[in-house]
Design a protein around this motif. Structure first.
Motif, PDB file in Angstrom:
ATOM      1  N   ALA A  45       0.825  -1.211   0.000  1.00  0.00           N
ATOM      2  CA  ALA A  45       0.000   0.000   0.000  1.00  0.00           C
ATOM      3  C   ALA A  45       0.860   1.262   0.000  1.00  0.00           C
ATOM      4  O   ALA A  45       0.629   2.193  -0.776  1.00  0.00           O
ATOM      5  N   VAL A  46       1.861   1.289   0.873  1.00  0.00           N
ATOM      6  CA  VAL A  46       2.730   2.460   0.961  1.00  0.00           C
ATOM      7  C   VAL A  46       3.518   2.639  -0.328  1.00  0.00           C
ATOM      8  O   VAL A  46       3.636   3.748  -0.871  1.00  0.00           O
ATOM      9  N   GLY A  47       4.049   1.553  -0.872  1.00  0.00           N
ATOM     10  CA  GLY A  47       4.830   1.624  -2.095  1.00  0.00           C
ATOM     11  C   GLY A  47       4.001   2.072  -3.295  1.00  0.00           C
ATOM     12  O   GLY A  47       4.440   2.908  -4.094  1.00  0.00           O
ATOM     13  N   LEU A  48       2.785   1.529  -3.407  1.00  0.00           N
ATOM     14  CA  LEU A  48       1.927   1.894  -4.527  1.00  0.00           C
ATOM     15  C   LEU A  48       1.502   3.350  -4.438  1.00  0.00           C
ATOM     16  O   LEU A  48       1.487   4.072  -5.448  1.00  0.00           O
ATOM     17  N   TYR A  49       1.184   3.805  -3.238  1.00  0.00           N
ATOM     18  CA  TYR A  49       0.774   5.200  -3.056  1.00  0.00           C
ATOM     19  C   TYR A  49       1.890   6.150  -3.504  1.00  0.00           C
ATOM     20  O   TYR A  49       1.635   7.171  -4.151  1.00  0.00           O
ATOM     21  N   ASP A  50       3.135   5.796  -3.207  1.00  0.00           N
ATOM     22  CA  ASP A  50       4.265   6.640  -3.588  1.00  0.00           C
ATOM     23  C   ASP A  50       4.459   6.680  -5.104  1.00  0.00           C
ATOM     24  O   ASP A  50       4.987   7.660  -5.648  1.00  0.00           O
ATOM     25  N   LYS A  51       4.033   5.620  -5.806  1.00  0.00           N
ATOM     26  CA  LYS A  51       4.232   5.534  -7.253  1.00  0.00           C
ATOM     27  C   LYS A  51       3.101   6.151  -8.066  1.00  0.00           C
ATOM     28  O   LYS A  51       3.242   6.318  -9.286  1.00  0.00           O
ATOM     29  N   MET A  52       1.998   6.483  -7.422  1.00  0.00           N
ATOM     30  CA  MET A  52       0.802   6.869  -8.166  1.00  0.00           C
ATOM     31  C   MET A  52       0.859   8.260  -8.779  1.00  0.00           C
ATOM     32  O   MET A  52       0.066   8.594  -9.654  1.00  0.00           O
ATOM     33  N   GLY A  53       1.766   9.090  -8.336  1.00  0.00           N
ATOM     34  CA  GLY A  53       1.851  10.437  -8.890  1.00  0.00           C
ATOM     35  C   GLY A  53       0.694  11.302  -8.432  1.00  0.00           C
ATOM     36  O   GLY A  53       0.261  11.227  -7.282  1.00  0.00           O
ATOM     37  N   GLN A  54       0.158  12.124  -9.339  1.00  0.00           N
ATOM     38  CA  GLN A  54      -0.933  13.029  -8.973  1.00  0.00           C
ATOM     39  C   GLN A  54      -2.197  12.238  -8.659  1.00  0.00           C
ATOM     40  O   GLN A  54      -2.608  11.380  -9.430  1.00  0.00           O
ATOM     41  N   THR A  55      -2.807  12.544  -7.533  1.00  0.00           N
ATOM     42  CA  THR A  55      -3.985  11.799  -7.102  1.00  0.00           C
ATOM     43  C   THR A  55      -5.118  12.743  -6.704  1.00  0.00           C
ATOM     44  O   THR A  55      -4.903  13.924  -6.423  1.00  0.00           O
ATOM     45  N   VAL A  56      -6.320  12.178  -6.691  1.00  0.00           N
ATOM     46  CA  VAL A  56      -7.490  12.852  -6.135  1.00  0.00           C
ATOM     47  C   VAL A  56      -7.972  11.993  -4.977  1.00  0.00           C
ATOM     48  O   VAL A  56      -8.176  10.783  -5.127  1.00  0.00           O
ATOM     49  N   ARG A  57      -8.155  12.574  -3.816  1.00  0.00           N
ATOM     50  CA  ARG A  57      -8.556  11.828  -2.625  1.00  0.00           C
ATOM     51  C   ARG A  57      -9.980  12.198  -2.225  1.00  0.00           C
ATOM     52  O   ARG A  57     -10.328  13.377  -2.168  1.00  0.00           O
ATOM     53  N   ILE A  58     -10.776  11.185  -1.956  1.00  0.00           N
ATOM     54  CA  ILE A  58     -12.154  11.382  -1.504  1.00  0.00           C
ATOM     55  C   ILE A  58     -12.391  10.464  -0.313  1.00  0.00           C
ATOM     56  O   ILE A  58     -12.122   9.259  -0.383  1.00  0.00           O
ATOM     57  N   SER A  59     -12.878  10.998   0.774  1.00  0.00           N
ATOM     58  CA  SER A  59     -13.181  10.170   1.942  1.00  0.00           C
ATOM     59  C   SER A  59     -14.346   9.251   1.614  1.00  0.00           C
ATOM     60  O   SER A  59     -15.351   9.688   1.057  1.00  0.00           O
ATOM     61  N   GLY A  60     -14.198   7.975   1.937  1.00  0.00           N
ATOM     62  CA  GLY A  60     -15.212   6.992   1.568  1.00  0.00           C
ATOM     63  C   GLY A  60     -15.562   6.052   2.705  1.00  0.00           C
ATOM     64  O   GLY A  60     -15.496   6.405   3.877  1.00  0.00           O
ATOM     65  N   GLY A  61     -15.899   4.823   2.331  1.00  0.00           N
ATOM     66  CA  GLY A  61     -16.412   3.850   3.289  1.00  0.00           C
ATOM     67  C   GLY A  61     -17.924   3.890   3.301  1.00  0.00           C
ATOM     68  O   GLY A  61     -18.538   4.955   3.245  1.00  0.00           O
ATOM     69  N   SER A  62     -18.562   2.731   3.364  1.00  0.00           N
ATOM     70  CA  SER A  62     -20.017   2.628   3.241  1.00  0.00           C
ATOM     71  C   SER A  62     -20.770   3.482   4.264  1.00  0.00           C
ATOM     72  O   SER A  62     -21.596   4.331   3.911  1.00  0.00           O
ATOM     73  N   ALA A  63     -20.493   3.274   5.553  1.00  0.00           N
ATOM     74  CA  ALA A  63     -21.207   4.030   6.588  1.00  0.00           C
ATOM     75  C   ALA A  63     -20.828   5.511   6.562  1.00  0.00           C
ATOM     76  O   ALA A  63     -21.648   6.378   6.885  1.00  0.00           O
ATOM     77  N   GLY A  64     -19.601   5.800   6.155  1.00  0.00           N
ATOM     78  CA  GLY A  64     -19.190   7.191   6.008  1.00  0.00           C
ATOM     79  C   GLY A  64     -19.980   7.892   4.919  1.00  0.00           C
ATOM     80  O   GLY A  64     -20.384   9.054   5.064  1.00  0.00           O
ATOM     81  N   ASN A  65     -20.229   7.184   3.805  1.00  0.00           N
ATOM     82  CA  ASN A  65     -21.062   7.736   2.737  1.00  0.00           C
ATOM     83  C   ASN A  65     -22.477   8.008   3.237  1.00  0.00           C
ATOM     84  O   ASN A  65     -23.081   9.035   2.903  1.00  0.00           O
ATOM     85  N   THR A  66     -23.003   7.097   4.036  1.00  0.00           N
ATOM     86  CA  THR A  66     -24.355   7.269   4.578  1.00  0.00           C
ATOM     87  C   THR A  66     -24.425   8.495   5.488  1.00  0.00           C
ATOM     88  O   THR A  66     -25.363   9.290   5.415  1.00  0.00           O
TER      89      THR A  66
END
Length: 333
Positions: A45-66
């Motif tokens: 997870a840490v390695g992939l996140y570092d390789k992804m370059g420019q990102t868009v982040r959105i808070s998620g999770g099922s109950a969080g969406n609700t």
């Protein structure tokens, strides 16, 4: 008796969705199958996140969406979910609070990073998902604020949290507090695979009176009772649970109690773009109505309006004010 301050207290996996546009070569280099979803470990997870370059982040999770949906309706939601004390965790807390959600769960310190679903979008629009559960599975009974539970009309939990033993104990602890305060307790089945893992436990939660309100779609309900016939599943859940809010796709939704069954049509939508979050937002609308003592038909109709908004665009959270939508439809926000 504790004053009622929240429409619902939503308990779930706090996951940050991280989007990045990548070329096909990126997937090949990382040995990913395009269009797949896989669970990954911390180092990956840490390695992939570092390789992804420019990102868009959105808070998620099922109950969080609700919870975010209830806030968009003009309601007052509270949320319990575990994030780490890191960059993504700070962003998640900021996003949730910014939408009007009461979120005071203490962050995890010196442990796993904040959960994230890293969604790689190739030029053809295909999504390849890599999900790291991280800190969210560390939710425990100590994270349940008894006063927040007592102050919530409904305590709501996603079935996905039934996997970690500590989170399961947290839900049972919260449900006991809620019932002692005369409040309702609700569970969403989350998905058919979750049902297959915990079928007997979910049924016992209803039969033992721990869950008063069940949320499900038709596939999950049929999986729960191991039947291909929806009417058979409906008749079974009517006996087991005081109230069930059931979505049936383009046919709309049903509210099933021991006394009656109410069926409302789906709300009109010009174009279905992304079904992600439809069930989460239906739950937002239904609980918003229920916390205001509206009739079952009105609760289901508001739920369908919320679901229609979220499937009309990419992403699992509303882009338009749901309060405005239901006001236009004749419901007081």
């Amino acid at each position: 008796m504790t004053e009622l301050r929240y429409d619902a207290l939503c308990i779930g996996n706090a996951i940050c969705d991280v989007f990045a546009h990548v070329e096909e070569d990126f997937l090949r280099r990382e040995e990913m199958v395009k269009g797949s979803m896989q669970l990954i470990d911390t180092d990956t997870a840490v390695g992939l996140y570092d390789k992804m370059g420019q990102t868009v982040r959105i808070s998620g999770g099922s109950a969080g969406n609700t919870a975010a949906g209830i806030a968009s309706l003009g309601g007052k939601p509270a949320y319990v979910g575990k994030v780490a004390e890191d960059e993504l965790g700070n962003a998640y807390r900021h996003d949730m609070r910014g939408t009007g959600v009461h979120f005071e769960t203490a962050p995890l310190k010196n442990g796993a990073p904040t959960a994230r679903s890293m969604i790689l979008i190739t030029p053809d629009g295909e999504r390849t998902m890599n999900t790291y559960l991280g800190a969210c599975v560390e939710l425990s009974p100590e994270d349940i604020d008894a006063e927040d539970v007592r102050a919530s009309a409904i305590t709501y939990m996603e079935g996905y949290l039934w996997d970690p033993p500590a989170a399961k104990k947290a839900f049972l602890h919260a449900s006991e507090i809620a019932h002692k305060a005369g409040r309702r307790v609700s569970l969403t089945l989350s998905d058919s695979f979750c049902v297959d893992r915990y079928r007997s436990e979910f049924i016992s939660l209803m039969r033992d009176g721990i869950v008063d309100l069940l949320f499900a779609n038709e596939h999950e309900l049929k999986a729960l009772y191991e039947t291909a016939d929806l009417d058979t599943a409906i008749n079974a859940v009517r006996e087991d649970c005081r109230l069930t809010a059931l979505t049936v796709g383009e046919k709309g939704a049903m509210a099933i109690s021991r006394e009656e069954t109410v069926h409302v049509p789906a709300a009109k939508v010009d174009s279905v773009v992304d079904l992600t979050g439809a069930g989460d937002l239906f739950a937002s609308g239904f609980m918003f109505g229920l916390s205001r003592d509206l009739g079952l038909a009105a609760c289901a109709e508001i739920g369908c309006l919320c679901a229609a908004e979220v499937i009309s665009h990419v992403g699992a959270r509303p882009e338009k004010s749901l309060s405005g939508l239901i006001t236009q439809a004749g419901f007081a926000a």
